[in-house]
Design a protein around this motif. Structure first.
Motif, PDB file in Angstrom:
ATOM      1  N   THR A 153      63.075  13.232  45.831  1.00  0.00           N
ATOM      2  CA  THR A 153      61.873  13.582  45.087  1.00  0.00           C
ATOM      3  C   THR A 153      60.706  12.865  45.754  1.00  0.00           C
ATOM      4  O   THR A 153      60.874  12.207  46.784  1.00  0.00           O
ATOM      5  CB  THR A 153      61.983  13.173  43.613  1.00  0.00           C
ATOM      6  N   GLN A 154      59.565  12.942  45.168  1.00  0.00           N
ATOM      7  CA  GLN A 154      58.395  12.275  45.741  1.00  0.00           C
ATOM      8  C   GLN A 154      58.566  10.758  45.740  1.00  0.00           C
ATOM      9  O   GLN A 154      58.033  10.057  46.601  1.00  0.00           O
ATOM     10  CB  GLN A 154      57.143  12.658  44.952  1.00  0.00           C
ATOM     11  N   THR A 155      59.351  10.253  44.784  1.00  0.00           N
ATOM     12  CA  THR A 155      59.458   8.804  44.630  1.00  0.00           C
ATOM     13  C   THR A 155      60.871   8.244  44.806  1.00  0.00           C
ATOM     14  O   THR A 155      61.036   7.029  44.958  1.00  0.00           O
ATOM     15  CB  THR A 155      58.968   8.392  43.228  1.00  0.00           C
ATOM     16  N   HIS A 156      61.891   9.105  44.766  1.00  0.00           N
ATOM     17  CA  HIS A 156      63.262   8.598  44.733  1.00  0.00           C
ATOM     18  C   HIS A 156      64.214   9.354  45.665  1.00  0.00           C
ATOM     19  O   HIS A 156      64.015  10.535  45.947  1.00  0.00           O
ATOM     20  CB  HIS A 156      63.828   8.676  43.305  1.00  0.00           C
ATOM     21  N   TYR A 157      65.256   8.616  46.082  1.00  0.00           N
ATOM     22  CA  TYR A 157      66.447   9.241  46.647  1.00  0.00           C
ATOM     23  C   TYR A 157      67.425   9.428  45.494  1.00  0.00           C
ATOM     24  O   TYR A 157      67.705   8.473  44.755  1.00  0.00           O
ATOM     25  CB  TYR A 157      67.087   8.346  47.708  1.00  0.00           C
ATOM     26  N   LYS A 180      62.124   4.920  46.715  1.00  0.00           N
ATOM     27  CA  LYS A 180      61.948   5.160  48.147  1.00  0.00           C
ATOM     28  C   LYS A 180      61.309   3.970  48.873  1.00  0.00           C
ATOM     29  O   LYS A 180      61.622   3.701  50.033  1.00  0.00           O
ATOM     30  CB  LYS A 180      61.090   6.407  48.370  1.00  0.00           C
ATOM     31  N   LYS A 181      60.415   3.268  48.197  1.00  0.00           N
ATOM     32  CA  LYS A 181      59.693   2.186  48.854  1.00  0.00           C
ATOM     33  C   LYS A 181      60.552   0.938  49.006  1.00  0.00           C
ATOM     34  O   LYS A 181      60.569   0.298  50.057  1.00  0.00           O
ATOM     35  CB  LYS A 181      58.423   1.854  48.075  1.00  0.00           C
ATOM     36  N   THR A 182      61.276   0.577  47.954  1.00  0.00           N
ATOM     37  CA  THR A 182      62.029  -0.670  47.960  1.00  0.00           C
ATOM     38  C   THR A 182      63.521  -0.482  48.205  1.00  0.00           C
ATOM     39  O   THR A 182      64.220  -1.445  48.545  1.00  0.00           O
ATOM     40  CB  THR A 182      61.869  -1.393  46.612  1.00  0.00           C
ATOM     41  N   CYS A 183      64.024   0.746  47.985  1.00  0.00           N
ATOM     42  CA  CYS A 183      65.460   1.081  48.069  1.00  0.00           C
ATOM     43  C   CYS A 183      66.274   0.425  46.951  1.00  0.00           C
ATOM     44  O   CYS A 183      67.504   0.434  46.981  1.00  0.00           O
ATOM     45  CB  CYS A 183      66.049   0.704  49.422  1.00  0.00           C
TER      46      CYS A 183
END
Length: 227
Positions: A153-157, A180-183
């Motif tokens: 998504t725009q923000t998540h795996y 997505k940014k921090t995993c």
């Protein structure tokens, strides 16, 4: 002995090849990123919301508390790779604890203590949650014998692991969402063969406020044990 070693090496090679056929190279890049990035998070502490759904009764219970996660170095292959404690404030004094030797379930009226030496299935379930927390999707995929799906998504795996039909290890499905940014894992959904669904939303407190995780800070080891 040489024949045995050669056969084991061949079996590992075939297993790896089969996994590669299911998890494509693009997905592997993301999975490797999740695994490598999460190695830097030696500990995580945060609020969480737990929605416990009982399918047969068609009921949902909401729980809130603090989640503690700490990496551990396994003493031997197959040992639990993390300690996890879910300490509930609402309802008060409930808990779900995974450490290197035991799993404790103090939720919904249960007071259960499982020693991994005598109940290895609990060790596998504890490891499944530990692997989810530290972004080790490969270990869930291999040890629970699952099918694999990846979405973004725009923000998540978003990763879905569905246990194959003839493989009964308590868990039937896991849905995991990583920022997505921090995993770091942001959401975990676990379906049990017993007819229960657990939905964990990380960072959410009882007032609906979202909190950022506290990373790499010392955690009192007492939270991972019963008093």
């Amino acid at each position: 002995m040489k024949k045995i070693i050669a056969f084991a090496a061949l079996a590992l090679l075939l297993s790896t090849a089969a996994m590669a056929q299911t998890i494509n190279s693009n997905d592997s890049v993301i999975l490797n990123k999740l695994l490598s990035t999460n190695k830097q998070y030696r500990s995580i502490q945060n609020n969480f919301r737990h929605d416990l759904i009982k399918i047969k009764k068609n009921t949902t219970q909401h729980r809130y508390g603090t989640l503690y996660y700490e990496q551990v170095k396994p003493a031997k292959q197959g040992d639990t790779e993390a300690k996890i404690a879910m300490r509930y404030s609402d309802p008060a004094n409930e808990y779900y604890i995974i450490n290197t030797t035991h799993l404790y379930n103090g939720i919904d009226g249960h007071k259960l203590k499982f020693n991994y030496r005598f109940v290895p299935l609990m060790k596998l379930l504890g490891n499944a949650l530990a692997w989810a927390m530290n972004g080790d999707i490969y270990s869930i995929y291999n040890n629970l014998n699952t099918d694999f799906q990846m979405a973004t998504t725009q923000t998540h795996y978003v990763i879905t692991l569905t246990v194959k039909k003839d493989y009964n290890k308590g868990i039937t499905k896991m849905l995991l969402k990583y920022d997505k940014k921090t995993c770091i894992i942001d959401y975990m959904e676990v379906e049990e063969k017993l007819g229960l669904i657990h939905k964990y939303t990380m960072g959410l407190d009882a007032n609906g406020k979202k909190h950022n995780p506290l990373l790499n800070t010392p955690i009192d080891d007492k939270v991972f044990h019963l008093n």
